[in-house]
Design an enzyme around this catalytic site. Structure first.
Site, PDB file in Angstrom:
ATOM      1  N   HIS A 178      48.311  31.641 -60.988  1.00  0.00           N
ATOM      2  CA  HIS A 178      48.861  32.676 -60.099  1.00  0.00           C
ATOM      3  C   HIS A 178      50.205  32.212 -59.523  1.00  0.00           C
ATOM      4  O   HIS A 178      51.160  32.990 -59.453  1.00  0.00           O
ATOM      5  CB  HIS A 178      47.925  32.926 -58.901  1.00  0.00           C
ATOM      6  CG  HIS A 178      46.622  33.591 -59.231  1.00  0.00           C
ATOM      7  ND1 HIS A 178      45.417  33.090 -58.814  1.00  0.00           N
ATOM      8  CD2 HIS A 178      46.333  34.744 -59.911  1.00  0.00           C
ATOM      9  CE1 HIS A 178      44.440  33.902 -59.213  1.00  0.00           C
ATOM     10  NE2 HIS A 178      44.962  34.901 -59.886  1.00  0.00           N
TER      11      HIS A 178
ATOM     12  N   LYS B  46      33.134  43.377 -55.258  1.00  0.00           N
ATOM     13  CA  LYS B  46      32.948  42.024 -55.765  1.00  0.00           C
ATOM     14  C   LYS B  46      32.277  41.175 -54.704  1.00  0.00           C
ATOM     15  O   LYS B  46      32.220  41.544 -53.540  1.00  0.00           O
ATOM     16  CB  LYS B  46      34.300  41.415 -56.123  1.00  0.00           C
ATOM     17  CG  LYS B  46      34.865  41.960 -57.432  1.00  0.00           C
ATOM     18  CD  LYS B  46      36.045  41.118 -57.881  1.00  0.00           C
ATOM     19  CE  LYS B  46      36.667  41.652 -59.159  1.00  0.00           C
ATOM     20  NZ  LYS B  46      37.839  40.863 -59.562  1.00  0.00           N
TER      21      LYS B  46
ATOM     22  N   ARG C 218      47.265  36.776 -69.760  1.00  0.00           N
ATOM     23  CA  ARG C 218      46.883  35.486 -70.350  1.00  0.00           C
ATOM     24  C   ARG C 218      46.598  35.609 -71.836  1.00  0.00           C
ATOM     25  O   ARG C 218      47.189  34.959 -72.648  1.00  0.00           O
ATOM     26  CB  ARG C 218      45.641  34.928 -69.639  1.00  0.00           C
ATOM     27  CG  ARG C 218      45.955  34.247 -68.343  1.00  0.00           C
ATOM     28  CD  ARG C 218      44.728  34.118 -67.495  1.00  0.00           C
ATOM     29  NE  ARG C 218      44.246  35.434 -67.096  1.00  0.00           N
ATOM     30  CZ  ARG C 218      43.288  35.639 -66.227  1.00  0.00           C
ATOM     31  NH1 ARG C 218      42.674  34.622 -65.685  1.00  0.00           N
ATOM     32  NH2 ARG C 218      42.920  36.863 -65.888  1.00  0.00           N
TER      33      ARG C 218
ATOM     34  N   SER D 105      40.397  32.179 -61.715  1.00  0.00           N
ATOM     35  CA  SER D 105      39.692  31.835 -60.466  1.00  0.00           C
ATOM     36  C   SER D 105      38.224  31.548 -60.759  1.00  0.00           C
ATOM     37  O   SER D 105      37.613  30.669 -60.147  1.00  0.00           O
ATOM     38  CB  SER D 105      39.806  32.991 -59.468  1.00  0.00           C
ATOM     39  OG  SER D 105      41.146  33.244 -59.161  1.00  0.00           O
TER      40      SER D 105
HETATM   41  P1  ADP Z   1      42.158  40.721 -60.480  1.00  0.00           P
HETATM   42  O1  ADP Z   1      40.785  40.719 -59.869  1.00  0.00           O
HETATM   43  O2  ADP Z   1      43.023  41.859 -60.066  1.00  0.00           O
HETATM   44  O3  ADP Z   1      42.173  40.456 -61.981  1.00  0.00           O
HETATM   45  P2  ADP Z   1      43.062  38.036 -60.189  1.00  0.00           P
HETATM   46  O4  ADP Z   1      43.270  37.289 -58.940  1.00  0.00           O
HETATM   47  O5  ADP Z   1      41.994  37.547 -61.103  1.00  0.00           O
HETATM   48  O6  ADP Z   1      42.841  39.507 -59.759  1.00  0.00           O
HETATM   49  O7  ADP Z   1      44.420  38.122 -60.997  1.00  0.00           O
HETATM   50  C1  ADP Z   1      45.573  38.736 -60.485  1.00  0.00           C
HETATM   51  C2  ADP Z   1      46.617  38.811 -61.568  1.00  0.00           C
HETATM   52  O8  ADP Z   1      46.992  37.498 -61.953  1.00  0.00           O
HETATM   53  C3  ADP Z   1      46.154  39.501 -62.851  1.00  0.00           C
HETATM   54  O9  ADP Z   1      47.243  40.221 -63.392  1.00  0.00           O
HETATM   55  C4  ADP Z   1      45.806  38.337 -63.763  1.00  0.00           C
HETATM   56  O10 ADP Z   1      45.926  38.682 -65.125  1.00  0.00           O
HETATM   57  C5  ADP Z   1      46.854  37.325 -63.337  1.00  0.00           C
HETATM   58  N1  ADP Z   1      46.435  35.956 -63.612  1.00  0.00           N
HETATM   59  C6  ADP Z   1      45.301  35.344 -63.252  1.00  0.00           C
HETATM   60  N2  ADP Z   1      45.255  34.077 -63.700  1.00  0.00           N
HETATM   61  C7  ADP Z   1      46.415  33.877 -64.383  1.00  0.00           C
HETATM   62  C8  ADP Z   1      46.973  32.780 -65.128  1.00  0.00           C
HETATM   63  N3  ADP Z   1      46.321  31.636 -65.289  1.00  0.00           N
HETATM   64  N4  ADP Z   1      48.192  32.950 -65.688  1.00  0.00           N
HETATM   65  C9  ADP Z   1      48.845  34.136 -65.554  1.00  0.00           C
HETATM   66  N5  ADP Z   1      48.377  35.200 -64.893  1.00  0.00           N
HETATM   67  C10 ADP Z   1      47.175  35.084 -64.323  1.00  0.00           C
END
Ligand code: ADP
Length: 180
Positions: A17, A41, A90, A128
């Site tokens: 992130h 969630k 990703r 996460s």
């Molecule tokens: P959500 O529940 O909306 O998917 P996340 O916190 O899991 O929220 O992710 C928020 C954004 O960050 C999403 O667009 C996700 O694809 C991106 N994201 C999460 N992990 C990574 C990573 N390792 N590299 C790039 N983008 C990521």
């Protein structure tokens, strides 16, 4: 003045992130990292904790602010006069969901464009969920998250020196065990 919103659960914020945040902050005048208050969630960290952890992680990037929001992301973006929505991609598995989300958002609010940033190869496996799983089994998660997230709480000024490492994994593990 282009304002962008980077929405997500950030439960917790990972180095993946943060990579997206730094890169998005370079190409937008202003970036709002928006933590979704999603009662559907079962989050490990409270919204307040997630916001505080993100704020600490982003404190050295002047054009980045962090807040939480409820409801539709496009409505939040409109209220903040944002014209861009940032999302990270990703793998192919992200694509299906993300394209649907982007198209829905565009249909709802044509004035807001979704900007996809491809993950740096270094973080392409990172989520996460993986961090929470690893912490739950006592693995070293320092490669995946910043020290304040490892601690499980924003660094307190005046905290006992040297005490952090001893409490850090157990804290996130404790939370993990309660949540699973
Ligand atoms: P959500 O529940 O909306 O998917 P996340 O916190 O899991 O929220 O992710 C928020 C954004 O960050 C999403 O667009 C996700 O694809 C991106 N994201 C999460 N992990 C990574 C990573 N390792 N590299 C790039 N983008 C990521």
């Amino acid at each position: 003045m282009a304002t962008a919103v980077y929405p997500g659960s950030f439960d917790p914020v990972t180095r993946g992130h943060l990579d997206i945040i730094k890169r998005a902050a370079k190409i937008n005048d202003r970036l709002i990292v928006a933590v979704l208050i999603n009662s559907a969630k079962n989050p490990l960290f409270t919204v307040e904790e997630r916001v505080a952890l993100l704020r600490e992680c982003c404190k050295d990037i002047p054009n980045v602010t962090v807040e939480s929001f409820d409801g539709l992301t496009v409505e939040f973006a409109k209220k903040r006069h944002a014209s861009v929505m940032v999302r990270g991609l990703r793998a192919v598995t992200d694509f299906e969901n993300e394209i649907q989300l982007a198209q829905t958002n565009h249909a709802l609010m044509p004035g807001i464009e979704t900007m996809f940033l491809a993950t740096s190869i270094k973080w392409s496996y990172l989520s996460s969920t993986i961090v929470k799983e690893a912490a739950r089994y006592g693995s070293n998660i320092s490669k995946f998250v910043t020290p304040n997230v490892e601690d499980g709480h924003p660094r307190q000024s005046g905290a006992a020196p040297g005490g952090r490492k001893d409490v850090l994994i157990p804290f996130i593990m404790q939370k993990g065990l309660r949540a699973f």
